[in-house]
Design a protein around this motif. Structure first.
Motif, mmCIF file in Angstrom:
data_model
loop_
_atom_site.group_PDB
_atom_site.id
_atom_site.type_symbol
_atom_site.label_atom_id
_atom_site.label_comp_id
_atom_site.label_asym_id
_atom_site.label_seq_id
_atom_site.Cartn_x
_atom_site.Cartn_y
_atom_site.Cartn_z
ATOM 1 N N UNK A 48 0.825 -1.203 0.000
ATOM 2 C CA UNK A 48 0.000 0.000 0.000
ATOM 3 C C UNK A 48 0.862 1.256 0.000
ATOM 4 N N UNK A 49 1.828 1.333 0.900
ATOM 5 C CA UNK A 49 2.626 2.561 0.995
ATOM 6 C C UNK A 49 3.527 2.727 -0.228
ATOM 7 N N UNK A 54 3.290 6.873 -5.927
ATOM 8 C CA UNK A 54 3.009 7.380 -7.266
ATOM 9 C C UNK A 54 2.165 8.642 -7.239
ATOM 10 N N UNK A 55 1.692 9.050 -6.059
ATOM 11 C CA UNK A 55 0.886 10.274 -5.970
ATOM 12 C C UNK A 55 1.689 11.499 -6.365
ATOM 13 N N UNK A 171 24.066 19.216 -7.669
ATOM 14 C CA UNK A 171 23.282 19.318 -6.439
ATOM 15 C C UNK A 171 21.817 19.256 -6.848
ATOM 16 N N UNK A 172 21.055 18.369 -6.226
ATOM 17 C CA UNK A 172 19.684 18.173 -6.684
ATOM 18 C C UNK A 172 18.723 17.990 -5.515
ATOM 19 N N UNK A 173 17.477 18.292 -5.783
ATOM 20 C CA UNK A 173 16.380 18.012 -4.865
ATOM 21 C C UNK A 173 15.578 16.866 -5.470
ATOM 22 N N UNK A 174 15.346 15.833 -4.675
ATOM 23 C CA UNK A 174 14.687 14.654 -5.210
ATOM 24 C C UNK A 174 13.649 14.119 -4.229
ATOM 25 N N UNK A 175 12.823 13.227 -4.730
ATOM 26 C CA UNK A 175 11.852 12.519 -3.895
ATOM 27 C C UNK A 175 12.414 11.135 -3.611
#
Length: 253
Positions: A48-49, A54-55, A171-175
């Motif tokens: 489930x998590x 994918x949201x 340098x990056x921002x990621x999920x």
């Protein structure tokens, strides 16, 4: 009456599973969970998590990463079998960025040896494939990230030129991925606001397995679980203003 003054309430996979089974009437108060039922519920909880990733929201999973760039003078060992002139950086355990495999890279900056950051433009895989000279060397301006399975692939263009001395970085921002429930004692990798949603989401998944004939309960739990998930997703958004501009199409050749 005095309040607690604390804000550290937490829960565990055990509590989530227990409450979900109680919600569907599969576990009475004080009753011990059957080990097979617990294992089933833990698998469902993990699935489930992982699906919720994918949201595309999950603001608490945003994090900063860095990769030290390799210049074109040391590019030989970074090529691929199919294209020895393509410089790729790998993201995953034991790779160039080894904390985790990012699900998405939201923005990328080139950090030069003077500490100055310059934004890079994201391009599609098709746009990257159409670049005529992938071994061009200069200051990197474009990137494409392909999450793949297990190890992500990061492509940049141009490749860092060996004439640019010193240490240069991406340098990056990621999920990042949501952490697994490896054991029932694990706490959820979720903010407190999501705890109730975890319980009702799991209950909605377990109800058809324990009580396949009770269609009314299935529908009720699906409705409640969906409502609570939508509430969390609605809250899980940035509050800063958004500005929309016409996009620029990168052209080459």
């Amino acid at each position: 009456m005095a309040t607690s003054g604390s804000y550290d309430y937490s829960t565990s996979a055990t509590n989530i599973i227990t409450d979900a089974l109680s919600e569907i009437g599969a576990l009475a108060a004080g009753e011990t969970i059957d080990s097979n039922d617990q294992a089933l519920a833990l698998r469902e909880l993990n699935r489930m998590v992982k699906h919720w990733q994918v949201s595309g929201h999950n603001l608490w999973t945003r994090t900063r990463g860095e990769i030290t760039l390799i210049d074109n003078g040391t590019n030989a060992d970074k090529g691929t079998d199919s294209d020895p002139y393509t410089l790729t950086y790998d993201a995953g355990a034991g790779e160039d960025f080894n904390d985790f495999r990012p699900l998405r890279i939201e923005n990328m900056r080139y950090l030069d040896n003077n500490g100055y950051e310059r934004p890079m433009e994201e391009i599609s895989r098709d746009e990257y494939d159409r670049l005529p000279e992938k071994d061009s060397a200069n200051t990197p301006t474009l990137f494409h990230y392909d999450p793949q399975v297990g190890t992500g692939k990061l492509y940049i263009w141009p490749i860092l030129s060996s004439s640019l001395t010193g240490t240069h970085k991406l340098v990056f921002t990621c999920q990042r991925p949501i952490e697994d429930f490896d054991a029932v004692g694990n706490e959820p990798d979720f903010p407190q606001e999501w705890y109730e949603t975890l319980v009702y989401g799991l209950a909605a998944r377990l109800a058809p397995k324990f009580f396949p004939q009770d269609v009314n309960m299935h529908q009720r739990l699906m409705q409640v679980a969906g409502m609570k998930l939508n509430e969390c997703l609605s809250y899980d958004k940035e509050t800063a203003s958004s500005f929309f501009v016409l996009g620029r199409k990168y052209r080459h050749g």
